[in-house]
Enzyme design. Structure first.
Site, PDB file in Angstrom:
ATOM      1  CE  LYS A  49      -2.294 -20.754 -24.619  1.00  0.00           C
ATOM      2  NZ  LYS A  49      -3.196 -19.953 -25.456  1.00  0.00           N
ATOM      3  CD  GLN A  93      -2.184 -17.392 -27.895  1.00  0.00           C
ATOM      4  OE1 GLN A  93      -2.343 -18.583 -27.680  1.00  0.00           O
ATOM      5  NE2 GLN A  93      -2.469 -16.481 -26.997  1.00  0.00           N
ATOM      6  CG  ASP A 116      -8.578 -21.302 -27.343  1.00  0.00           C
ATOM      7  OD1 ASP A 116      -8.154 -21.280 -26.174  1.00  0.00           O
ATOM      8  OD2 ASP A 116      -7.919 -20.905 -28.325  1.00  0.00           O
TER       9      ASP A 116
HETATM   10  N1  GUN Z   1      -5.379 -14.789 -26.418  1.00  0.00           N
HETATM   11  C1  GUN Z   1      -5.600 -14.408 -25.146  1.00  0.00           C
HETATM   12  N2  GUN Z   1      -6.140 -15.412 -24.442  1.00  0.00           N
HETATM   13  C2  GUN Z   1      -6.265 -16.456 -25.288  1.00  0.00           C
HETATM   14  C3  GUN Z   1      -6.768 -17.785 -25.142  1.00  0.00           C
HETATM   15  O1  GUN Z   1      -7.224 -18.227 -24.082  1.00  0.00           O
HETATM   16  N3  GUN Z   1      -6.708 -18.559 -26.251  1.00  0.00           N
HETATM   17  C4  GUN Z   1      -6.226 -18.106 -27.424  1.00  0.00           C
HETATM   18  N4  GUN Z   1      -6.238 -18.933 -28.462  1.00  0.00           N
HETATM   19  N5  GUN Z   1      -5.778 -16.886 -27.601  1.00  0.00           N
HETATM   20  C5  GUN Z   1      -5.794 -16.066 -26.534  1.00  0.00           C
END
Ligand code: GUN
Length: 290
Positions: A49, A93, A116
């Site tokens: 990211k 995350q 998100d």
């Molecule tokens: N963990 C698994 N998928 C995601 C996501 O799309 N965003 C975040 N922040 N954590 C995750």
């Protein structure tokens, strides 16, 4: 369906739009990513990211916190990011260490910075068809279906999995009254009876249950479209890392039968990141009139 290629096209477009903002002396998008502990998979995702941010010309801040950080300390950090005008999007995350409430964390992030799309306000707005941030993985799937001009109107979509991150939101998004949507959606889960028979009726299958190579060819109708959301690490001594990544679909088996399929890796994964970049750009552009 090549997620690497399509995500690159999305990022190329975003880079052009970001360059245009820079040329116009406008604020540049800024994503703050919070990574807690040392979970290998989370490290990889967050690194991707942050790398994508620099590729498209966004600013990013990576905040690494220890596994044993208290919930209050994390909430304080998020409050600080909420109040920081330069930060457009905040991402924590998941999964989080057990002593921290995921729900509390999600609800603390301002909906205006919730790139998100996990905040209950964002989810509620999505359900009602109001402008909001879509969760990145389902949004990435929509971008992929759109790119390949997959017809969804009147089609039967079977979603396997009902998580808040993928299964539930994609089921809502594909039933909305606009493209890519207008589908008849069936949500299957661990208590579904006759799953194979239901899958055999699907024009589009979204496999998001987190069980490696679960979906086999005998569960798929000839010519169906198959989207594989799984990304499970499976021990593999032949690999230097000691593991390989498996999707929820038995690719070799299913690909002989379907019209379109996403590979793992290189399918939905890169699209998730492209979608997150789209959300972050939007969060920044939303401040133009402030
Ligand atoms: N963990 C698994 N998928 C995601 C996501 O799309 N965003 C975040 N922040 N954590 C995750």
């Amino acid at each position: 369906m090549d997620g690497k290629l399509v995500s690159q096209a999305v990022k190329d477009r975003l880079k052009q739009q970001t360059d245009a903002r820079r040329a116009a002396c406008k604020k540049l998008p800024h994503l703050a990513a919070v990574l807690i502990g040392n979970n290998g998979a989370s490290e990889t995702y967050v690194a991707s990211k942050v790398k994508s941010c620099s590729e498209v010309g966004f600013t990013s801040t990576l905040i690494r916190l220890a596994e044993d950080i208290s919930e209050v300390q994390l909430l304080n950090k998020l409050t600080e990011l909420n109040e920081d005008f330069d930060v457009d999007g905040i991402l924590v995350q998941l999964p989080l260490p057990k002593h921290i409430s995921e729900q509390k964390i999600i609800e603390t992030i301002y909906p205006s910075k919730d790139v998100d799309g996990f905040h209950p306000e964002s989810v509620g707005r999505m359900v009602q068809g109001l402008p909001t941030y879509y969760p990145a993985t389902p949004y990435g799937i929509l971008l992929l279906l759109e790119h390949y001009k997959i017809e969804t109107k009147g089609k039967h979509v079977v979603v396997i999995g009902r998580s808040n991150i993928v299964g539930r939101p994609i089921s809502i998004m594909l039933s909305k009254n606009e493209y890519p949507g207008n589908a008849t959606v069936t949500v299957c889960h661990s208590h579904t009876s006759h799953l194979k028979e239901i899958c055999l009726q699907a024009d589009i299958i979204i496999a998001a249950l987190g069980k490696p190579e679960f979906l086999k060819a005998d569960m798929v109708k000839e010519g169906a479209v198959v989207v594989d959301v799984g990304i499970t690490r499976v021990s593999d001594p032949s690999k230097k890392s000691g593991f390989s990544i498996k999707g929820d679909v038995d690719f070799a088996d299913v690909s002989t039968k379907c019209s379109y399929i996403t590979p793992v890796p290189g399918g939905v994964g890169p699209m998730t990141i492209a979608a997150l970049m789209m959300n972050t750009f939007k969060a920044c552009a939303a401040k133009d009139s402030v």
